[in-house]
Design a protein around this motif. Structure first.
Motif, mmCIF file in Angstrom:
data_model
loop_
_atom_site.group_PDB
_atom_site.id
_atom_site.type_symbol
_atom_site.label_atom_id
_atom_site.label_comp_id
_atom_site.label_asym_id
_atom_site.label_seq_id
_atom_site.Cartn_x
_atom_site.Cartn_y
_atom_site.Cartn_z
ATOM 1 N N GLY A 9 0.802 -1.219 0.000
ATOM 2 C CA GLY A 9 0.000 0.000 0.000
ATOM 3 C C GLY A 9 0.830 1.262 0.000
ATOM 4 N N ASP A 10 2.134 1.135 -0.342
ATOM 5 C CA ASP A 10 3.021 2.294 -0.331
ATOM 6 C C ASP A 10 3.276 2.764 -1.752
ATOM 7 N N SER A 39 -5.539 0.047 0.295
ATOM 8 C CA SER A 39 -5.606 1.465 0.663
ATOM 9 C C SER A 39 -4.238 2.117 0.517
ATOM 10 N N TRP A 40 -4.258 3.410 0.209
ATOM 11 C CA TRP A 40 -3.033 4.201 0.134
ATOM 12 C C TRP A 40 -3.266 5.545 0.805
ATOM 13 N N THR A 41 -2.252 6.038 1.470
ATOM 14 C CA THR A 41 -2.293 7.396 2.006
ATOM 15 C C THR A 41 -1.678 8.332 0.978
ATOM 16 N N THR A 81 -4.353 16.104 1.765
ATOM 17 C CA THR A 81 -4.067 14.708 2.066
ATOM 18 C C THR A 81 -5.366 13.919 2.106
ATOM 19 N N ALA A 82 -5.274 12.624 1.817
ATOM 20 C CA ALA A 82 -6.471 11.786 1.795
ATOM 21 C C ALA A 82 -6.047 10.330 1.922
ATOM 22 N N ARG A 83 -7.028 9.488 2.197
ATOM 23 C CA ARG A 83 -6.827 8.045 2.239
ATOM 24 C C ARG A 83 -7.693 7.431 1.147
#
Length: 302
Positions: A9-10, A39-41, A81-83
């Motif tokens: 997820g990176d 998921s990714w940040t 920023t978001a997820r």
């Protein structure tokens, strides 16, 4: 090659050929999720554009959970920023652009200023036609291909395809987020525009308010003041209008109509429709068929 490492997820480290002079700190590529949600940040150091051609997901953004379904597009300007979470089997493409590269890519002139002004604001899950989504994905893939290429003119070609992607995002961009003190009529106009974009996504009132940068109470107050009705009433009315048109004019089954309007359960759609109209969907369909018999089409004229 996928732009994201779906195992961790990176965001992977950029290979050297991505660090180019014309478009520094710019990356692009395809996203494919495996058998489980991923998921990714997305940190706010760069601008990010995303197109989803199949599947669905959710964006956790500024204290709001915003679901989206393909085909759609997302744009997050630098500083936001978001997820991002995609369900299994989803496919799309993402481009990440530094402020310097963004400034170099967008052409000068009136249209360029409009693109820059519009993309200062987030675009969350804007619905696309499938060909439009595939075209946007193709442009992003071309950016990746040219960034990795060692062919002459690769940098300029990458910029060309990036401009096409940015122009597409600009053309489908949602209204600019409003400040809390925005005029009620402006809030309502932008709410109604968002409603048309996300009717089938079944956003909550809080989600609409979050994108418009107003509180839920402020949005409700503005809508009631201008229209005399609550936001949820307007949402339900639009769903009923769409449902009535499909029941009367299409050959889709009721379950297919429910799915087309974003209802995951046909039974819930039936209950919703009867509650709002006082009659079940089947009766509306029957009336539509009777009306067609009473008013034949042009091909049936003598």
């Amino acid at each position: 090659m996928s732009l994201f490492d779906t195992a961790s997820g990176d965001w992977p480290s950029s290979p050297a050929q991505h660090q180019i002079e014309i478009l520094p700190d710019t990356e692009a590529g395809v996203i494919r999720t495996a058998l489980t949600p991923t998921s990714w940040t997305l940190r706010g150091r760069r601008n990010r554009g995303f197109v989803l051609v199949s599947g669905e997901g959710q964006l956790d953004f500024e204290s709001s959970e915003l679901p989206f379904i393909s085909p759609c597009a997302i744009w997050l300007p630098a500083g936001k920023t978001a997820r991002l979470t995609l369900k299994s089997g989803s496919r799309g493409a993402l481009v990440s652009v530094s402020e310097l590269a963004f400034g170099r890519a967008v052409p000068a002139g009136l249209v360029g200023r409009q693109v820059k002004d519009a993309l200062l604001h987030p675009l969350i899950g804007a619905r696309l036609q499938k060909p439009q989504a595939l075209e946007l994905m193709s442009a992003i893939e071309a950016v990746e291909r040219e960034l990795r290429s060692e062919l002459p003119g690769g940098q300029e070609a990458a910029r060309h395809h990036l401009v096409l992607a940015l122009m597409t995002l600009w053309r489908i961009s949602s209204p600019q987020p409003q400040q809390v003190q925005a005029a009620p009529r402006t809030i309502v106009r932008n709410f109604l525009h968002l409603l048309e974009l996300h009717l089938r996504d079944h956003w909550t009132i809080a989600a609409y308010a979050g994108v418009l940068k107003v509180s839920r109470a402020r949005l409700t107050s503005a809508v009631k003041r201008i229209t005399g009705r609550a936001p949820l009433e307007l949402i339900h009315e639009r769903l009923v209008i769409e449902a009535e048109a499909l029941l009367a004019e299409s050959n889709l089954q009721v379950a297919e109509i429910a799915d087309a309007l974003g209802f995951k359960d046909a039974g819930y759609f039936n209950r919703f429709y009867k509650r709002e109209t006082g009659i079940p969907p089947g009766r509306t369909r029957k009336r539509g068929a009777e009306r067609k018999k009473s008013f034949p089409g042009f091909h049936e004229w003598p």
